[in-house]
Design a protein around this motif. Structure first.
Motif, mmCIF file in Angstrom:
data_model
loop_
_atom_site.group_PDB
_atom_site.id
_atom_site.type_symbol
_atom_site.label_atom_id
_atom_site.label_comp_id
_atom_site.label_asym_id
_atom_site.label_seq_id
_atom_site.Cartn_x
_atom_site.Cartn_y
_atom_site.Cartn_z
ATOM 1 N N UNK A 69 1.017 -1.386 -0.236
ATOM 2 C CA UNK A 69 -0.105 0.095 -0.118
ATOM 3 C C UNK A 69 0.628 1.218 0.145
ATOM 4 N N UNK A 70 1.316 1.458 1.035
ATOM 5 C CA UNK A 70 2.921 2.067 0.977
ATOM 6 C C UNK A 70 3.760 2.373 -0.308
ATOM 7 N N UNK A 71 4.004 1.923 -1.180
ATOM 8 C CA UNK A 71 4.443 1.825 -2.620
ATOM 9 C C UNK A 71 3.144 2.438 -3.478
ATOM 10 N N UNK A 72 2.419 1.727 -3.491
ATOM 11 C CA UNK A 72 1.642 2.614 -4.521
ATOM 12 C C UNK A 72 1.012 3.468 -4.178
ATOM 13 N N UNK A 73 0.687 3.688 -3.003
ATOM 14 C CA UNK A 73 0.309 5.437 -2.628
ATOM 15 C C UNK A 73 1.812 7.001 -2.581
ATOM 16 N N UNK A 74 2.892 6.331 -2.543
ATOM 17 C CA UNK A 74 3.992 7.328 -2.146
ATOM 18 C C UNK A 74 5.071 6.946 -2.939
ATOM 19 N N UNK A 75 5.048 5.402 -3.317
ATOM 20 C CA UNK A 75 5.677 5.576 -4.547
ATOM 21 C C UNK A 75 7.372 5.801 -3.643
ATOM 22 N N UNK A 76 8.231 4.707 -3.849
ATOM 23 C CA UNK A 76 9.974 4.089 -3.331
ATOM 24 C C UNK A 76 10.967 4.650 -4.197
ATOM 25 N N UNK A 77 11.918 5.021 -3.623
ATOM 26 C CA UNK A 77 13.464 4.508 -4.705
ATOM 27 C C UNK A 77 13.831 2.951 -4.324
ATOM 28 N N UNK A 78 14.118 2.566 -4.287
ATOM 29 C CA UNK A 78 14.412 0.744 -3.844
ATOM 30 C C UNK A 78 13.897 0.046 -2.723
#
Length: 789
Positions: free
Chosen positions: A655-664
């Motif tokens: 959920x965090x990746x989908x809502x905020x996006x990550x660099x790695x």
């Protein structure tokens, strides 16, 4: 299509010249190496780049044998760097890719297929699209010139309109034997693409086109394109067309192309004259007269000028009538101003007038010995700005520091004694903002602050980015929340320096804030304390927090969630405290965006936790903790300096990746990505402590790799490097110490043992390890620590 060519001769050789592009280089290289057509080699030419672009290329070469890196001993410029790559190519076809541009997925496969179906032409021209910082993509406006409906391949005489395409080298594949037969090379100087492009096109006997976007041409918001800089180097365009016409002189069989080359030459000269900001003001007339001279001496017999305004400019060049051209440009400017007048008046009416006093202050001289500091949107002095402020008092005592704080903080009495401060938006605030030489912040100053010429703005940031930042947030509405990215970048335009603690961060900031700042790779000053604190400092902090010497203190510090409103506990803290047992104590710190939580206060009153959310110095909490439990907070990168266990509780990663996006991928489990044990449920978290996995050999190895990657320049001297560079104008000395030579603050139990408060456990045996696996306390468990005496 076939990929079974002789492996010694790849289908494509891709030449990538590289200079000062570390923020974009990985995206470029990844776009090539991820192609589904794999029969290629990459010749990457490090043109003595002053940033870490060369090191990035070496990383790729170590991972992929198709990548060959040439490190040039001195900077030679784009054309000669391409020539250095040409000397190494082995492929059947040669492609050129600028190091801030990217190939689109499937591009090489499409090129290979089109080359097969068109009989291996000497040149294949393909299409491109311009990409912008705001995410928009615009295809080449002359894409109709690439219509594939005619003959599979042709000579230029059959489709001369091809010459109207932008004179660039990177939208074409060139057969290597064609290049070698005619000895084509790039010249030095600006506009080096022109002689290469025109001479190859008029020479080729077979040309084909591909009506497909294969390359994304990055349009830098600022910087990156030397052709947009004001310089006399734009006079190089005369040398480039001298080379074009010298080629025609040496090849009389190509004389039919003289009128075409004349037209391209004149159009190019006029473009340089028309583009604002290219030529210094005192050089415009000189440029015009040289262009007029070339016009007269190269005018082909029977040449017909174009119609309209363009034809009028041709006529002025023919007469060397610079005053008339200048008048024409002024008239055009007046017309554009009139058209925009109504809209401008509306915008002015909506915009608040700047305070007259502030305007007057902006006209006063800068105070060369005044620095303004702020942290976390004008909260208490903290973080990197505070560490820089303290070091500046030592190394640059002539620079007086003033802090900006909110009114309620100024009234609260919480500001440390002796710290000069101003209240946000007070008269003195506007005075120091207008006159200070140095502006230091870990976020951005307000939009109304004017960056004056001569002011130095240092953006220190306040963390290493795991989550997406800057323009990357456009893809995540939950994170952007209606943010104006144009205003965001206007604020970032004020930065002179952008501080970084590791290469990952430097690359991210340069990519997601496309502005003209200088990266200051010095480490984070707030982390200096981890290398300066003594054993007694650690013990004193724990005593102030109420942590007994024999306890294992676990700092739980989760980050905020963009997709949630307010603080939502993700752990049953009372259960965790109960299950870990009386030898553990939980220090709980909520994100500073949240107000105090009454539930935490209740748990503290029952003795289940210690609520440290209001503690003013997070670095003290890290020094006091034996271990850190966090999710995706940037605190993990700072805590890694201490070389103590880190446990990531990642129950909502997807959920965090989908809502905020990550660099790695924090959860990859790979060394350098994951700092230690991962847990996705409360039971997994509890078991990590009970079994000893939280600090076992595997966790230690992961922590070491994570520390090596993200604590790259943190060694206790970051603040000194910053002050010497920014305030004193010196080089960023001393150089960061190798990690094996750094001395970090002792762990709490080591400090307690040195003070005679506890006894450290005996070295573990294999039997101990077996016992740990069966659920007893692990190698670092507090039950293994005995109270002294």
């Amino acid at each position: 299509m076939s990929e079974t060519l002789d492996p010694v001769v790849p289908r494509f050789s891709i030449i990538v010249p590289v200079f000062r592009v570390q923020g974009f280089l990985r995206e470029c290289m990844d776009s090539v190496l991820a192609q589904d057509f794999t029969d290629f080699e990459v010749i990457a030419v490090d043109d003595c780049s002053p940033d870490r672009s060369g090191a990035i290329l070496d990383e790729y070469a170590a991972r992929d044998e198709r990548v060959q890196v040439l490190h040039l001993p001195e900077n030679v410029g784009l054309g000669l760097a391409r020539n250095a790559g040409l000397a190494k190519v082995r492929g059947e076809y040669v492609l050129f890719l600028d190091s801030d541009d990217t190939l689109v997925p499937g591009a090489l496969g499409a090129l290979a297929e089109r080359l097969d179906t068109t009989g291996s032409p000497e040149i294949l021209i393909f299409d491109y699209a311009r990409t912008y910082w705001d995410g928009s993509v615009r295809r080449n406006l002359l894409a109709d010139r690439l219509d594939e409906s005619g003959a599979p391949s042709f000579a230029l005489a059959e489709r001369p309109e091809i010459l109207d395409l932008l004179q660039i080298v990177w939208n074409k594949a060139y057969r290597r034997d064609f290049i070698e037969e005619h000895g084509f090379t790039f010249p030095v100087g600006y506009y080096e693409d022109a002689p290469w492009t025109f001479c190859t096109l008029i020479t080729a006997k077979s040309i084909a086109v591909l009506d497909r976007v294969c390359l994304h041409y990055r349009q830098r918001r600022q910087g990156g394109n030397i052709l947009r800089t004001t310089s006399r180097k734009h006079f190089d365009v005369f040398d480039q067309y001298e080379r074009v016409f010298a080629y025609l002189d040496a090849h009389p069989e190509l004389s039919r192309w003289r009128p075409h080359m004349f037209r391209k030459m004149v159009d190019h000269y006029l473009t340089v004259l028309d583009k604002p900001g290219r030529l210094p003001q005192n050089a415009t007339a000189e440029f015009f007269h040289r262009a007029a001279r070339d016009y007269r001496r190269r005018l082909p017999a029977g040449f017909v000028r174009p119609a309209g305004v363009a034809g009028g400019k041709y006529a002025l060049l023919a007469k060397d009538a610079y005053p008339a051209l200048a008048g024409l440009k002024v008239a055009g400017k007046v017309q554009r101003t009139v058209r925009k007048h109504a809209g401008k008046k509306v915008r002015q009416a909506k915009k608040k007038a700047m305070d007259l006093r502030y305007q007057a202050l902006l006209r006063q001289p800068l105070d060369e010995n005044l620095a303004v500091y702020s942290a976390y949107w004008n909260r208490l002095p903290a973080c990197n700005p505070l560490a820089i402020y303290e070091k500046a008092k030592e190394l640059a005592p002539h620079v007086h520091g003033v802090w900006v704080v909110k009114q309620q903080l100024a009234d609260s009495g919480e500001i440390p004694a002796g710290v000069d401060h101003v209240v946000l938006n007070s008269p003195r605030y506007w005075e120091v903002m207008a006159r200070a030489k140095y502006l230091v912040n870990n976020v951005n100053f307000a939009d109304g602050v004017v960056k004056r010429e001569g002011q130095v703005h240092l953006q220190t940031h306040h963390g290493t980015p795991l989550k997406s930042m800057g323009v990357d947030q456009k893809r995540y509405p939950a994170a952007a929340k209606g943010m104006s990215f144009r205003k965001l970048l206007a604020r970032a335009d004020r930065w002179d320096y952008s501080l970084s603690s590791n290469q990952h961060t430097t690359e991210q900031w340069e990519r997601v804030y496309p502005c003209n700042f200088e990266s200051l790779d010095a480490g984070y000053p707030r982390n200096d304390v981890y290398y300066r604190a003594s054993a007694q400092d650690v013990l004193d902090i724990r005593e102030r927090l109420g942590v007994a010497p024999g306890k294992t203190a676990v700092l739980y510090a989760p980050t905020m969630r963009d997709y949630q409103v307010g603080y939502v506990p993700r752990l049953d803290l009372e259960k965790i405290s109960r299950e870990l047992g009386e030898d553990f104590v939980l220090l709980v710190r909520t994100h500073y965006f949240y107000d105090q939580d009454t539930r935490l206060q209740e748990l503290q009153e029952r003795g289940a936790i210690i609520d440290v959310s209001g503690h003013p110095v997070v670095e003290e909490l890290c020094l006091a903790a034996d271990a850190l439990v966090t999710d995706y907070s940037s605190i993990m990168f700072d805590y890694a300096n201490l070389d103590r266990p880190i446990i990531n509780y990642a129950d909502d990663w997807d959920t965090y990746v989908r809502s905020r996006g990550v660099t790695f991928d924090l959860l990859s489990g790979k060394p350098g990505d994951t700092p230690g044990v991962l847990a996705t449920t409360e039971d997994e978290l509890i078991d990590a402590f009970r079994s000893g996995r939280w600090d076992d050999e595997r966790a230690t190895e992961l922590r070491a790799a994570f520390r090596a990657r993200f604590c790259q320049w943190d060694d206790g001297h970051a603040a000194e490097r910053v002050v010497r560079r920014v305030f004193l104008g010196q080089e960023t000395a001393p150089e960061p110490l190798p990690q094996e030579e750094r001395t970090v603050a002792p762990a709490p139990r080591t400090a307690a043992a040195a003070a005679g408060l506890v006894k450290l456990p005996a070295p573990r045996t294999s039997a101990d390890a077996d016992a740990a696996g069966s659920g007893t306390s692990g190698p670092s468990g507090a039950s293994d620590v005995e109270m002294a005496g």
